[in-house]
Design a protein around this motif. Sequence first.
Motif, PDB file in Angstrom:
ATOM      1  N   GLY A 107       0.818  -1.204   0.000  1.00  0.00           N
ATOM      2  CA  GLY A 107       0.000   0.000   0.000  1.00  0.00           C
ATOM      3  C   GLY A 107       0.852   1.254   0.000  1.00  0.00           C
ATOM      4  N   SER A 108       1.913   1.249   0.824  1.00  0.00           N
ATOM      5  CA  SER A 108       2.797   2.425   0.892  1.00  0.00           C
ATOM      6  C   SER A 108       3.351   2.772  -0.474  1.00  0.00           C
ATOM      7  CB  SER A 108       3.956   2.157   1.842  1.00  0.00           C
ATOM      8  OG  SER A 108       3.489   1.870   3.128  1.00  0.00           O
ATOM      9  N   VAL A 109       3.889   1.738  -1.161  1.00  0.00           N
ATOM     10  CA  VAL A 109       4.497   1.972  -2.467  1.00  0.00           C
ATOM     11  C   VAL A 109       3.447   2.415  -3.468  1.00  0.00           C
ATOM     12  CG1 VAL A 109       5.597   0.817  -4.415  1.00  0.00           C
ATOM     13  CG2 VAL A 109       6.440   0.436  -2.106  1.00  0.00           C
ATOM     14  N   PHE A 110       2.291   1.725  -3.430  1.00  0.00           N
ATOM     15  CA  PHE A 110       1.244   2.043  -4.406  1.00  0.00           C
ATOM     16  C   PHE A 110       0.808   3.497  -4.296  1.00  0.00           C
ATOM     17  CE2 PHE A 110      -3.125   2.485  -5.732  1.00  0.00           C
ATOM     18  CZ  PHE A 110      -3.133   1.838  -6.957  1.00  0.00           C
ATOM     19  N   TYR A 111       0.474   3.930  -3.079  1.00  0.00           N
ATOM     20  CA  TYR A 111      -0.040   5.300  -2.951  1.00  0.00           C
ATOM     21  C   TYR A 111       1.060   6.330  -3.131  1.00  0.00           C
ATOM     22  CZ  TYR A 111      -4.485   3.407  -1.465  1.00  0.00           C
ATOM     23  OH  TYR A 111      -5.676   2.758  -1.441  1.00  0.00           O
ATOM     24  N   MET A 112       2.276   5.992  -2.681  1.00  0.00           N
ATOM     25  CA  MET A 112       3.376   6.949  -2.845  1.00  0.00           C
ATOM     26  C   MET A 112       3.615   7.231  -4.320  1.00  0.00           C
ATOM     27  SD  MET A 112       6.947   6.926  -3.542  1.00  0.00           S
ATOM     28  CE  MET A 112       7.683   5.407  -2.976  1.00  0.00           C
ATOM     29  N   LEU A 113       3.772   6.157  -5.109  1.00  0.00           N
ATOM     30  CA  LEU A 113       4.102   6.365  -6.521  1.00  0.00           C
ATOM     31  C   LEU A 113       2.925   6.917  -7.311  1.00  0.00           C
ATOM     32  CD1 LEU A 113       6.370   3.304  -7.281  1.00  0.00           C
ATOM     33  CD2 LEU A 113       6.985   5.701  -7.519  1.00  0.00           C
ATOM     34  N   SER A 114       1.711   6.349  -7.092  1.00  0.00           N
ATOM     35  CA  SER A 114       0.593   6.846  -7.893  1.00  0.00           C
ATOM     36  C   SER A 114       0.206   8.249  -7.447  1.00  0.00           C
ATOM     37  CB  SER A 114      -0.596   5.895  -7.817  1.00  0.00           C
ATOM     38  OG  SER A 114      -1.052   5.816  -6.488  1.00  0.00           O
ATOM     39  N   GLY A 115       0.378   8.543  -6.162  1.00  0.00           N
ATOM     40  CA  GLY A 115       0.078   9.891  -5.676  1.00  0.00           C
ATOM     41  C   GLY A 115       1.033  10.917  -6.254  1.00  0.00           C
ATOM     42  N   LEU A 116       2.320  10.592  -6.236  1.00  0.00           N
ATOM     43  CA  LEU A 116       3.312  11.534  -6.780  1.00  0.00           C
ATOM     44  C   LEU A 116       3.092  11.723  -8.275  1.00  0.00           C
ATOM     45  CD1 LEU A 116       5.701  13.076  -5.590  1.00  0.00           C
ATOM     46  CD2 LEU A 116       7.188  11.332  -6.536  1.00  0.00           C
ATOM     47  N   HIS A 117       2.773  10.611  -8.961  1.00  0.00           N
ATOM     48  CA  HIS A 117       2.470  10.715 -10.388  1.00  0.00           C
ATOM     49  C   HIS A 117       1.235  11.583 -10.598  1.00  0.00           C
ATOM     50  CE1 HIS A 117       0.541   9.237 -14.152  1.00  0.00           C
ATOM     51  NE2 HIS A 117       1.775   9.410 -14.602  1.00  0.00           N
ATOM     52  N   GLY A 118       0.232  11.383  -9.726  1.00  0.00           N
ATOM     53  CA  GLY A 118      -0.982  12.180  -9.841  1.00  0.00           C
ATOM     54  C   GLY A 118      -0.696  13.672  -9.678  1.00  0.00           C
ATOM     55  N   LEU A 119       0.171  14.011  -8.716  1.00  0.00           N
ATOM     56  CA  LEU A 119       0.532  15.427  -8.521  1.00  0.00           C
ATOM     57  C   LEU A 119       1.187  15.986  -9.783  1.00  0.00           C
ATOM     58  CD1 LEU A 119       1.968  15.606  -4.896  1.00  0.00           C
ATOM     59  CD2 LEU A 119      -0.121  16.646  -5.778  1.00  0.00           C
ATOM     60  N   HIS A 120       2.039  15.183 -10.401  1.00  0.00           N
ATOM     61  CA  HIS A 120       2.682  15.647 -11.626  1.00  0.00           C
ATOM     62  C   HIS A 120       1.662  15.784 -12.759  1.00  0.00           C
ATOM     63  CE1 HIS A 120       6.377  14.739  -9.453  1.00  0.00           C
ATOM     64  NE2 HIS A 120       7.002  15.469 -10.351  1.00  0.00           N
ATOM     65  N   VAL A 121       0.657  14.866 -12.778  1.00  0.00           N
ATOM     66  CA  VAL A 121      -0.396  14.989 -13.796  1.00  0.00           C
ATOM     67  C   VAL A 121      -1.143  16.305 -13.595  1.00  0.00           C
ATOM     68  CG1 VAL A 121      -2.582  14.026 -14.604  1.00  0.00           C
ATOM     69  CG2 VAL A 121      -0.640  12.524 -14.185  1.00  0.00           C
ATOM     70  N   LEU A 122      -1.366  16.650 -12.327  1.00  0.00           N
ATOM     71  CA  LEU A 122      -2.020  17.927 -12.035  1.00  0.00           C
ATOM     72  C   LEU A 122      -1.218  19.079 -12.656  1.00  0.00           C
ATOM     73  CD1 LEU A 122      -4.596  18.336 -10.408  1.00  0.00           C
ATOM     74  CD2 LEU A 122      -3.191  18.972  -8.459  1.00  0.00           C
ATOM     75  N   GLY A 123       0.109  19.020 -12.472  1.00  0.00           N
ATOM     76  CA  GLY A 123       0.974  20.014 -13.102  1.00  0.00           C
ATOM     77  C   GLY A 123       0.875  19.954 -14.616  1.00  0.00           C
ATOM     78  N   GLY A 124       0.784  18.728 -15.142  1.00  0.00           N
ATOM     79  CA  GLY A 124       0.654  18.559 -16.594  1.00  0.00           C
ATOM     80  C   GLY A 124      -0.636  19.176 -17.106  1.00  0.00           C
ATOM     81  N   LEU A 125      -1.719  19.035 -16.322  1.00  0.00           N
ATOM     82  CA  LEU A 125      -2.994  19.629 -16.730  1.00  0.00           C
ATOM     83  C   LEU A 125      -2.883  21.146 -16.794  1.00  0.00           C
ATOM     84  CD1 LEU A 125      -5.644  17.521 -14.772  1.00  0.00           C
ATOM     85  CD2 LEU A 125      -5.024  17.387 -17.182  1.00  0.00           C
ATOM     86  N   ALA A 126      -2.196  21.712 -15.795  1.00  0.00           N
ATOM     87  CA  ALA A 126      -1.983  23.166 -15.818  1.00  0.00           C
ATOM     88  C   ALA A 126      -1.216  23.556 -17.066  1.00  0.00           C
ATOM     89  CB  ALA A 126      -1.221  23.602 -14.571  1.00  0.00           C
ATOM     90  N   ALA A 127      -0.205  22.751 -17.418  1.00  0.00           N
ATOM     91  CA  ALA A 127       0.578  23.056 -18.617  1.00  0.00           C
ATOM     92  C   ALA A 127      -0.289  22.973 -19.861  1.00  0.00           C
ATOM     93  CB  ALA A 127       1.753  22.087 -18.723  1.00  0.00           C
ATOM     94  N   LEU A 128      -1.192  21.981 -19.907  1.00  0.00           N
ATOM     95  CA  LEU A 128      -2.077  21.846 -21.072  1.00  0.00           C
ATOM     96  C   LEU A 128      -3.021  23.038 -21.169  1.00  0.00           C
ATOM     97  CD1 LEU A 128      -2.922  18.052 -20.915  1.00  0.00           C
ATOM     98  CD2 LEU A 128      -1.794  19.220 -22.803  1.00  0.00           C
ATOM     99  N   MET A 129      -3.512  23.507 -20.014  1.00  0.00           N
ATOM    100  CA  MET A 129      -4.404  24.679 -20.029  1.00  0.00           C
ATOM    101  C   MET A 129      -3.659  25.894 -20.563  1.00  0.00           C
ATOM    102  SD  MET A 129      -6.595  24.567 -16.577  1.00  0.00           S
ATOM    103  CE  MET A 129      -7.355  23.073 -16.038  1.00  0.00           C
ATOM    104  N   TRP A 130      -2.415  26.028 -20.120  1.00  0.00           N
ATOM    105  CA  TRP A 130      -1.578  27.143 -20.575  1.00  0.00           C
ATOM    106  C   TRP A 130      -1.413  27.057 -22.088  1.00  0.00           C
ATOM    107  CZ3 TRP A 130       3.515  26.642 -22.605  1.00  0.00           C
ATOM    108  CH2 TRP A 130       4.228  27.834 -22.740  1.00  0.00           C
ATOM    109  N   LEU A 131      -1.202  25.831 -22.582  1.00  0.00           N
ATOM    110  CA  LEU A 131      -1.025  25.630 -24.018  1.00  0.00           C
ATOM    111  C   LEU A 131      -2.303  26.002 -24.763  1.00  0.00           C
ATOM    112  CD1 LEU A 131       0.862  24.518 -26.197  1.00  0.00           C
ATOM    113  CD2 LEU A 131      -0.096  22.258 -25.774  1.00  0.00           C
TER     114      LEU A 131
END
Lengths: 574, 194
Positions: B132-156
């Motif tokens: 569980g620790s690994v799953f949420y750590m990695l998918s959570g961190l990836h999710g945060l980066h996706v959030l950043g990616g969404l902001a970048a897409l909006m900017w685009l």
Amino acid sequence: MSNSHEQSFWSKYIFSLDHKVIGKQFLWLGIFFLLFGGFQAMLIRWSLSNNMEPLPWWLLGDFLYQSSPVGAGIIGPDAYNQLFTMHGTIMIFWAITPILIGAFGNFCIPLQIGAPDMVFPKLNMISFWTMFLASVVLLFSYLLPEGTAAGGWTSYPPLSTPVGGIPGQGQTMWTLALTLAGTSTLMGAINYITTIVRLRAPGMDYFKMPLTTWGLFLTSILNALFVPIIAAGLIILLLDNIAGTQFLVAGSKATIPGGDPLLYQHVFWIFGHPEVYILILPAWGIVSDLLSVFARKPAFGYKVTAICMCTITALSGVVWGHHMYTTGMSPLLGKTFMFLTLLISIPSSIFFLNWLGTLWKGALKFDVPMLFAMSVMWVFGLGGLTGLYNATITSDIYLHDTYFVVGHFHYTMAASVLFGGFAAIYFWFPKMFGRDLDPTMGKIHFWGSFIPLNLVFFNMMVMGYAGHHRRIFDPSEFEFLKPVLGLNDFMTTSAFILGAVQVLFAFNFVWSLVKGKLAEKNPWGAATLEWTVDHPIPHGNFSATPQVVNGPHEYSHPSLKDKDWLAQSEPLPS
Amino acid sequence: MSSGTLVKKTAQLPEDNFTSYLGMIIGVGSFAMLFIALFASYGVLRIRAGVWMGYTIGTLPLILLWVNTVIICSSSYILFKSGKSIKAGNLNTARKYVFATLCFGAGFLLMQIILWNTLIAEGFIISAHQAGSVFYMLSGLHGLHVLGGLAALMWLLLKLTQNKFKEKHGVMVGMFWHFLTVVWIAFFILVVIV
């Protein structure tokens, strides 16, 4: 300049996009934390010599530790743990890094390569303000009820985890602050690398760059590669602290099996060993350039020095295991790490000989920057040589975690880098602020730093050899340390002198800023490009893009008549 | 510069594409180092742990992970198509594609949240075991980066709408977004399938 009055105060001094202003902001931040971390060192020394005695007035005894559980104004064991933890953290990440990399990286790189600014000015500004935010988070951690982090600057688990570790939120704040500081460093690294690759003036080949820029370039590459690794370590440490994960908690303390505290040590040192080179490479570069300027001759083996620095940069990524000889690693692995570590002494010795070659038969001028640059040779030489004993498994197993290690890394990281930083401050101050730092106070600062510093750090190694463990709270408790307790007190006195002299430096810095002698355009007769621009340096630096024709160290060329130096953009008179 | 003209915020800097790409490559490379270190840490823990999943994997609704993999791969493909349209000079189509990528990205995050909620309801929580620790750590961190990616897409998308678009903007956002897809695939293979 004509355009300067149109910028508001905020856009000119606070949220500035100008690399020179951002460099100065980093310098102020670094000097503030240098004094802050230095003051903590004084408290550590007081506690080591006058254990459980109230602080005197000149160590602010009337204000500090008033609600200490062991008595008003007394540093208890918990407070002592916090002191050495934060002393290390602040000196490395909040003092040396902002001064060497933040301030001089920002100030020197564009000027030395003939660029108008950093290539991503906004990123540069965000980098500083992220660092500022990190500082606020770090300072806020002191206000927590149980105090700030206390697990050592390395924050090894289980000391740094809530399960079996030191209680309180300080560790969490420490982790957050360090993550923010790392993000700031990373943004700087992206900027520095891209700027150096893309914005060099015409004719400025890689092998015509000043060695300062070389050092900062290699530092930035290491930062871009390895700062994310510590971020990974900090993320799992943070989750262990706040989310109940057990990546790093093991043994009977863990409620679920499988956590591994050694994992953190590996992750930490995969970053941590390059980090020491991240700090020292700019200092090496600065010293290499300064020795040439003040010996009035070209740097001996300039290309070889640059290549040696590259070799060390590459090697620094594969030697982290030498911090972990006592963790029970396989002897084969240990020997591999030992071999790789000792390999570093080859390029280090080569460029050290190059430094001596630069000085050989030079017309030495002992200005304050030169004094500091030459002292780096001494302290780095000693630090480097004692490193061999730590790199060799047989001697390290005895010396591990003693004050010998503390003395060693204070010589390499603290003394060398800090003196490199002081050399840089005395050298570039006239170009940064348009005024000279007072040389008399500078010389007092130099001798008042150099002599006590050696008395403190050399004796640390003696104490360590006598068996003084690095995190002992009260050395007088131990029978085997009784013979060296006199040395302990002597070190404390020397440290207080060292600390007092830094106050003089701070005074000189502020005083010269206001009252210092107005600086000439090129007071040291240096050949690199930053000395060809006017005071105050206009936004955009160069009125015309310089055409680089010479190497960075054209001093005492035989065909020069009325001066003994040739700027990099200045063709040889025919 | 005469005092009447507008002050340039920055000095004259070259705006060539390669400079921006280099900065972006170093940045994405750093993110890659972060994820490599975390995947390697996971590898160490996993190899040492012996028994990894202390529960019956069949009881978990892992189908959502497959759906998400399809969603994020499709989003990357659509963004790739938008790049093709930009090259062909067809900015209107490109804008639609970018908008579609944004929707797929947002959908991915939404599905992730649903997935996390379902898993937590099943008792698969972050502090229960290392899986569980690994799953949420990695998918959570990836999710945060996706959030950043969404902001970048909006900017685009904003750049495309305001006609301030330059080719490099698309390429840079593309680099980051495709990188996130690669991280997700690595996560899916190394953590979910293996």
